[in-house]
Design a protein around this motif. Structure first.
Motif, PDB file in Angstrom:
ATOM      1  N   THR A  23       0.713  -1.248   0.150  1.00 40.54           N
ATOM      2  CA  THR A  23      -0.008  -0.074  -0.008  1.00 40.54           C
ATOM      3  C   THR A  23       0.677   1.227   0.055  1.00 40.54           C
ATOM      4  N   TYR A  24       2.188   1.100   0.407  1.00 41.88           N
ATOM      5  CA  TYR A  24       2.681   2.503   1.158  1.00 41.88           C
ATOM      6  C   TYR A  24       3.822   2.527   0.114  1.00 41.88           C
ATOM      7  N   SER A  25       4.065   3.846  -0.645  1.00 43.36           N
ATOM      8  CA  SER A  25       5.354   3.996  -1.376  1.00 43.36           C
ATOM      9  C   SER A  25       6.430   4.309  -0.267  1.00 43.36           C
ATOM     10  N   ILE A  26       7.661   4.230  -0.751  1.00 44.63           N
ATOM     11  CA  ILE A  26       8.865   4.514   0.153  1.00 44.63           C
ATOM     12  C   ILE A  26       8.634   5.934   0.554  1.00 44.63           C
ATOM     13  N   SER A  27       8.158   6.924  -0.130  1.00 49.44           N
ATOM     14  CA  SER A  27       8.045   8.245   0.259  1.00 49.44           C
ATOM     15  C   SER A  27       7.147   8.374   1.414  1.00 49.44           C
ATOM     16  N   ASP A  28       5.817   7.669   1.159  1.00 51.98           N
ATOM     17  CA  ASP A  28       4.705   7.447   2.240  1.00 51.98           C
ATOM     18  C   ASP A  28       5.264   7.268   3.594  1.00 51.98           C
ATOM     19  N   LEU A  44       5.406  -0.887   0.292  1.00 52.06           N
ATOM     20  CA  LEU A  44       5.470  -1.450   1.334  1.00 52.06           C
ATOM     21  C   LEU A  44       4.066  -1.942   2.077  1.00 52.06           C
ATOM     22  N   SER A  45       3.815  -2.996   2.654  1.00 52.99           N
ATOM     23  CA  SER A  45       2.636  -3.317   3.387  1.00 52.99           C
ATOM     24  C   SER A  45       2.698  -2.616   4.743  1.00 52.99           C
ATOM     25  N   PHE A  46       1.615  -2.952   5.505  1.00 53.57           N
ATOM     26  CA  PHE A  46       1.648  -2.567   6.982  1.00 53.57           C
ATOM     27  C   PHE A  46       2.691  -3.100   7.886  1.00 53.57           C
ATOM     28  N   THR A  47       2.846  -4.558   7.428  1.00 55.92           N
ATOM     29  CA  THR A  47       3.726  -5.242   8.190  1.00 55.92           C
ATOM     30  C   THR A  47       4.986  -4.819   8.052  1.00 55.92           C
ATOM     31  N   ASN A  48       5.391  -4.567   6.724  1.00 60.33           N
ATOM     32  CA  ASN A  48       6.682  -3.994   6.399  1.00 60.33           C
ATOM     33  C   ASN A  48       6.914  -2.584   7.144  1.00 60.33           C
ATOM     34  N   LEU A  49       5.684  -1.690   7.451  1.00 63.67           N
ATOM     35  CA  LEU A  49       5.906  -0.515   7.938  1.00 63.67           C
ATOM     36  C   LEU A  49       6.180  -0.939   9.315  1.00 63.67           C
ATOM     37  N   ILE A  50       5.798  -1.869   9.919  1.00 66.85           N
ATOM     38  CA  ILE A  50       6.102  -2.021  11.529  1.00 66.85           C
ATOM     39  C   ILE A  50       7.575  -2.772  11.653  1.00 66.85           C
ATOM     40  N   GLU A  51       7.943  -3.430  10.700  1.00 69.37           N
ATOM     41  CA  GLU A  51       9.345  -3.919  10.713  1.00 69.37           C
ATOM     42  C   GLU A  51      10.265  -2.698  10.634  1.00 69.37           C
ATOM     43  N   VAL A  52      10.299  -1.536   9.720  1.00 72.22           N
ATOM     44  CA  VAL A  52      10.918  -0.517   9.356  1.00 72.22           C
ATOM     45  C   VAL A  52      10.841   0.198  10.811  1.00 72.22           C
ATOM     46  N   HIS A  53       9.783   0.245  11.206  1.00 76.12           N
ATOM     47  CA  HIS A  53       9.614   1.027  12.764  1.00 76.12           C
ATOM     48  C   HIS A  53      10.413   0.433  13.796  1.00 76.12           C
ATOM     49  N   VAL A  54      10.442  -0.775  13.735  1.00 70.83           N
ATOM     50  CA  VAL A  54      11.407  -1.580  14.789  1.00 70.83           C
ATOM     51  C   VAL A  54      12.837  -1.390  14.466  1.00 70.83           C
ATOM     52  N   LEU A  55      13.068  -1.541  13.211  1.00 69.13           N
ATOM     53  CA  LEU A  55      14.621  -1.419  12.942  1.00 69.13           C
ATOM     54  C   LEU A  55      15.216   0.220  13.099  1.00 69.13           C
ATOM     55  N   ARG A  56      14.188   0.962  13.318  1.00 68.06           N
ATOM     56  CA  ARG A  56      14.539   2.318  13.517  1.00 68.06           C
ATOM     57  C   ARG A  56      15.238   2.509  14.795  1.00 68.06           C
ATOM     58  N   ALA A  57      14.689   1.899  15.818  1.00 64.52           N
ATOM     59  CA  ALA A  57      15.126   1.881  17.095  1.00 64.52           C
ATOM     60  C   ALA A  57      16.685   1.325  17.221  1.00 64.52           C
ATOM     61  N   ILE A  58      16.845   0.244  16.241  1.00 67.67           N
ATOM     62  CA  ILE A  58      18.152  -0.261  16.331  1.00 67.67           C
ATOM     63  C   ILE A  58      19.296   0.362  15.531  1.00 67.67           C
ATOM     64  N   ARG A  59      18.570   1.152  14.572  1.00 64.23           N
ATOM     65  CA  ARG A  59      19.580   2.025  13.688  1.00 64.23           C
ATOM     66  C   ARG A  59      19.821   3.191  14.408  1.00 64.23           C
ATOM     67  N   LYS A  60      19.345   3.661  15.545  1.00 64.59           N
ATOM     68  CA  LYS A  60      19.721   4.791  16.218  1.00 64.59           C
ATOM     69  C   LYS A  60      21.161   4.735  16.863  1.00 64.59           C
ATOM     70  N   HIS A  61      21.667   3.615  17.043  1.00 66.68           N
ATOM     71  CA  HIS A  61      22.571   3.322  17.635  1.00 66.68           C
ATOM     72  C   HIS A  61      24.091   3.525  16.946  1.00 66.68           C
ATOM     73  N   HIS A  62      24.795   4.304  17.387  1.00 65.28           N
ATOM     74  CA  HIS A  62      26.190   4.763  16.657  1.00 65.28           C
ATOM     75  C   HIS A  62      26.920   3.485  16.447  1.00 65.28           C
ATOM     76  N   GLN A  63      27.518   3.584  15.172  1.00 63.52           N
ATOM     77  CA  GLN A  63      28.659   2.511  14.671  1.00 63.52           C
ATOM     78  C   GLN A  63      27.978   1.231  14.412  1.00 63.52           C
ATOM     79  N   ILE A  64      26.647   1.406  13.984  1.00 65.79           N
ATOM     80  CA  ILE A  64      25.918  -0.038  13.775  1.00 65.79           C
ATOM     81  C   ILE A  64      26.470  -0.669  12.717  1.00 65.79           C
ATOM     82  N   ASP A  65      26.506  -2.059  13.156  1.00 67.30           N
ATOM     83  CA  ASP A  65      27.003  -2.939  12.142  1.00 67.30           C
ATOM     84  C   ASP A  65      25.696  -3.663  11.373  1.00 67.30           C
ATOM     85  N   LEU A  66      25.240  -3.466  10.223  1.00 64.19           N
ATOM     86  CA  LEU A  66      24.114  -3.769   9.884  1.00 64.19           C
ATOM     87  C   LEU A  66      24.182  -5.638   9.320  1.00 64.19           C
TER      88      LEU A  66
END
Length: 233
Positions: free
Chosen positions: A15-20, A64-86
């Motif tokens: 449903t959601y574009s990347i810009s959305d 992206l689907s709604f479920t994908n939005l949830i996953e991105v939202h959760v990963l955002r918390a992980i991404r906040k940390h400095h020197q993150i090793d993806l």
């Protein structure tokens, strides 16, 4: 149980574009694209490809689907940390996937219980993160997970995205629910789309006009517009 649309769970409909997604979640579009589509990056003898962390349907344009939005939202918390090793993030997510034996583990209630500790333990061992760093990561994850509401099966059904730069004490005024307004961002409990309010505001309607027309609290109207027009409201 969530109503199915044509036999498809509305959470799984692209449903959601990347810009959305970038606007709703307040995350740079380039970051979301890297996580969901992947990207090429230069190396000494050519280029390499960063595989996406979150699989999405192979469509054009990318949605992206709604479920994908949830996953991105959760990963955002992980991404906040400095020197993150993806790469370590990927390994830790694969570990969680193996442990849960379920698709989209980041969008499930179980992640809120034992999943967070499992992820942090795995990630911490991969990058030799200190206990204080692991505690900060857990706090960040929990702050994000508190914005997710699961249904009776434990799968996310509502997301209250952050609407302000400070994550602590963010109001829960707007919500994304795939069952309401085709999953667009709306004022919670009303179904009033934030995009419609922003369009009318840009066209010259005042906050008071909108509050009167929609019989909605003025502060909620302001917050809804702030989500769409952060530099104006």
């Amino acid at each position: 149980m969530t109503e199915l649309y044509g036999g498809i769970d509305p959470r799984d409909i692209p449903t959601y574009s990347i810009s959305d997604a970038a606007r709703y979640l307040r995350i740079p579009a380039g970051t979301i694209r890297s996580w969901t589509v992947g990207r090429h990056y230069p190396i000494s003898n050519g280029s390499n490809f960063f595989r996406p962390l979150i699989p999405i349907r192979d469509l054009k344009p990318k949605l992206l689907s709604f479920t994908n939005l949830i996953e991105v939202h959760v990963l955002r918390a992980i991404r906040k940390h400095h020197q993150i090793d993806l790469r370590s993030v990927r390994d830790a997510l694969d570990f969680i996937d193996e442990q849960f034996q379920a698709s989209h583990p980041l969008a499930r209630e179980r992640f809120l219980t034992d999943g967070v500790d499992l992820f942090i333990e795995r990630y911490g061992s991969l990058v030799n993160a200190s206990k204080s760093v692991q505690t900060e990561m857990k706090d960040a994850l929990n702050t994000h997970l508190e914005r997710i509401e699961p249904d009776d099966t434990g799968l996310a059904i509502k997301l209250y995205p952050f609407t302000r730069s400070s994550e602590e004490n963010n109001p829960r005024i707007v919500v994304i629910d795939p069952r309401i307004a085709f999953g667009r961002l709306v004022i919670a409990g009303t179904g009033i789309a934030t995009s419609v309010l922003a369009e009318r505001y840009q066209a010259g309607d005042s906050i008071d006009d909108l509050a009167y027309d929609y019989e909605c609290d003025r502060l909620k109207i302001e917050e809804a517009i702030r989500c769409e027009l952060p530099l104006v409201a």
